[in-house]
Design a protein around this motif. Structure first.
Motif: not given
Length: 546
Positions: A402-408, A519-530
């Motif tokens: 369950d990944i969120i891709p970021l094109d770069v 999805q909210r759980k994943i995004v929330s964890s990323i925000l908490d880590s940031c």
């Protein structure tokens, strides 16, 4: 990856290992091997009277190599950031590595009391230990046999199918397969003769072929789809018990209604489902007019949009890519095997190739399954969005995919250093739930190292040694703030949690709500880590280490 067993003498055995240069992640894996003190070519020698301590040491070296050689794209990307203290990347990877090691030591070459026999036994023990520690409880209680499914199994057994599984209704899963006896690592739970596979050969022997082969761009998969839509209604079909056992609706994301689609607003899954449905509709609208002049072969009542969508869902959720003895990969429907459910900790991971000696498709266990437990298959290393769209369910437990891709944009680099080359070769970066990371210290934060280094590079910091990072904390702050800003916007697009009672809504709305919450759980964890990272960097700036 390549491996070979060399029996030098009765007291000396060598296992030769090599990472293939054809591996798409060769440079990344080479770097990971180097960090473990290993090269792309290794030899593990067993000799003399092997003590348990030396046997364990030899197995550990094999495992270090096998784990890295068996890493897939997602596992390579997150690398050691997601590795446990014991060196385990994932249950999938661990089982694959052990299965690979086991395959290097064929039973035919193992005599009792030999070094190779001791190593095979050690691998079996390790499989039980690994999954025993993280295994998913799958024991089935009050299940009952399903009449249509039982008739299919009986049909299969009359046609050469061998099975140690029983098809049942399982709470929380629907239909599934449970073991009828204790199954050990390496046991074959299901074996299906090649004659019982539904493949393109049936299209080639039908009256459809002369028509379909004249249509430009017609694929064997589409031919199979059209053949299945008609064969389903054939009361004389050899595969009637199979078609009778199929549900009238597969309830995948492709069948989501308007309310469910609206719930998905703000998620990447919304685009995936809408694009997939549009593509299927375009194909249908292009195809059906080409068949309209052959109504005796393609009766219009059997080729409606609803029947076409049903057939597409059948193939998406039940077909398998099978390698035949001639070396060709063919898309097949597999009676009986389609009832095995998917798990992130499956019992069966190695399948899909017809055994030349027996002319059958075998499903061997890569970990034990006790009598009465549900036996799981791996459908593949898929994200929950893919499983929902094409299979109609969300897996239980944490899905590593369950990944969120970021094109770069790929960073052009003039440095000839291989480490730098592999570092910046990713065209897509990705994030996932940061609770899956094993490193939340400063300069890591539970976030993937390739992404952090890419962003550092984009902020002008070329080298990323610990000294470089300590000397450029302002860059680190900018990286975290920019990443947080990106995911703040993403969380805002997801909106607040739905207040609807999930128990009193349609199946598709319920699945959509559950996916969005993940999805909210994943995004929330990323925000908490940031946020935690920003706090760590602020403290380091205010009071730099001595």
């Amino acid at each position: 990856m390549v491996g070979a067993l060399n029996i030098m003498s009765e007291t000396v055995v060598e296992l030769c290992l090599e990472l293939s240069e054809d591996d798409p992640f060769y440079q990344h894996k080479k770097k990971l091997l180097s960090c473990k003190g290993l090269g792309v070519k290794e030899t593990v020698s067993l000799s003399g009277s092997l003590s348990q301590q030396l046997l364990n040491a030899s197995l550990e070296k094999l495992l270090h190599f096998g784990r890295i050689a068996n890493l897939d794209k997602v596992e390579v990307y997150f690398g050691d950031d997601a590795c446990t203290p014991g060196g385990v990347y994932s249950v999938r990877n661990e089982v694959s590595a052990l299965t690979w090691i086991f395959s290097l030591i064929p039973a035919s070459s193992c005599k009792p009391q030999t070094l190779e026999a001791a190593l095979r036994e050690a691998v079996k023990v390790r499989v039980s230990e690994v999954v025993g520690a993280e295994g998913e409880e799958a024991r089935v209680g009050d299940s009952h046999r399903c009449e249509k499914e039982s008739r299919l199994v009986e049909w299969g057994q009359r046609n050469g199918v061998k099975t140690k599984l029983q098809i049942t209704q399982i709470e929380g899963y629907g239909r599934g397969a449970i073991a009828t006896e204790d199954l050990k690592f390496g046991d074959v739970a299901l074996e299906i003769p090649i004659s019982s596979l539904i493949s393109e050969e049936y299209v080639y022997s039908s009256d459809m072929l002369p028509i379909l082969e004249k249509i430009d761009g017609m694929t064997s998969e589409t031919m199979m789809l059209l053949w299945t839509m008609r064969e389903k209604h054939n009361h004389e079909s050899r595969f009637k018990p199979y078609f009778d056992s199929l549900q009238e609706s597969f309830c995948t994301g492709l069948s989501f209604g308007v309310d469910a689609v609206m719930v998905l607003d703000g998620t990447l899954l919304l685009d995936e489902i809408m694009q997939s449905k549009e593509l299927l509709r375009e194909r249908y609208d292009e195809l059906i007019p080409l068949l309209s002049n052959h109504k005796n072969v393609f009766p219009p009542e059997m080729y409606t949009w609803e029947h076409y969508l049903w057939a597409c869902e059948l193939y998406y959720s039940n077909s398998m890519q099978i390698k035949f003895p001639d070396g060709k990969l063919r898309t097949c429907l597999i009676p009986v095997a389609g009832f095995l459910n998917h798990s992130i900790q499956p019992h069966i991971v190695k399948y899909g190739k017809v055994d030349v000696e027996t002319s059958s498709l075998k499903f061997p266990l890569s970990r034990p399954c006790n009598k009465g437990e549900q036996c799981y298959l791996s459908y593949g290393n898929y994200s929950s969005s893919h499983l929902l769209t094409f299979y109609g369910f969300l897996p239980k437990g944490d899905n590593l995919y369950d990944i969120i891709p970021l094109d770069v944009d790929v960073i052009d680099d003039d440095d000839d250093d291989e480490d730098m080359e592999s570092e910046y070769s990713w065209t897509t970066h990705m994030l996932r739930g940061t609770w899956l990371s094993s490193n939340h210290n400063i300069f890591h934060y539970g976030l993937p190292t390739p992404l952090l280094n890419y962003l550092r590079r984009a902020h002008g910091l070329v080298h990323h040694t610990e000294t470089d990072l300590w000397e450029n904390l302002e860059v680190e702050m900018g990286v975290l703030e920019n990443l947080k800003s990106t995911f703040d916007d993403m969380m805002q697009n997801l909106g607040d949690a739905d207040s609807v009672d999930g128990e009193n809504v349609q199946w598709d709305v319920k699945l959509a709500m559950e996916f969005k919450e993940r999805q909210r759980k994943i995004v929330s964890s990323i925000l908490d880590s940031c946020s935690a990272g920003i706090e760590m960097v602020q403290k380091a700036i205010a009071k730099p280490p001595v």
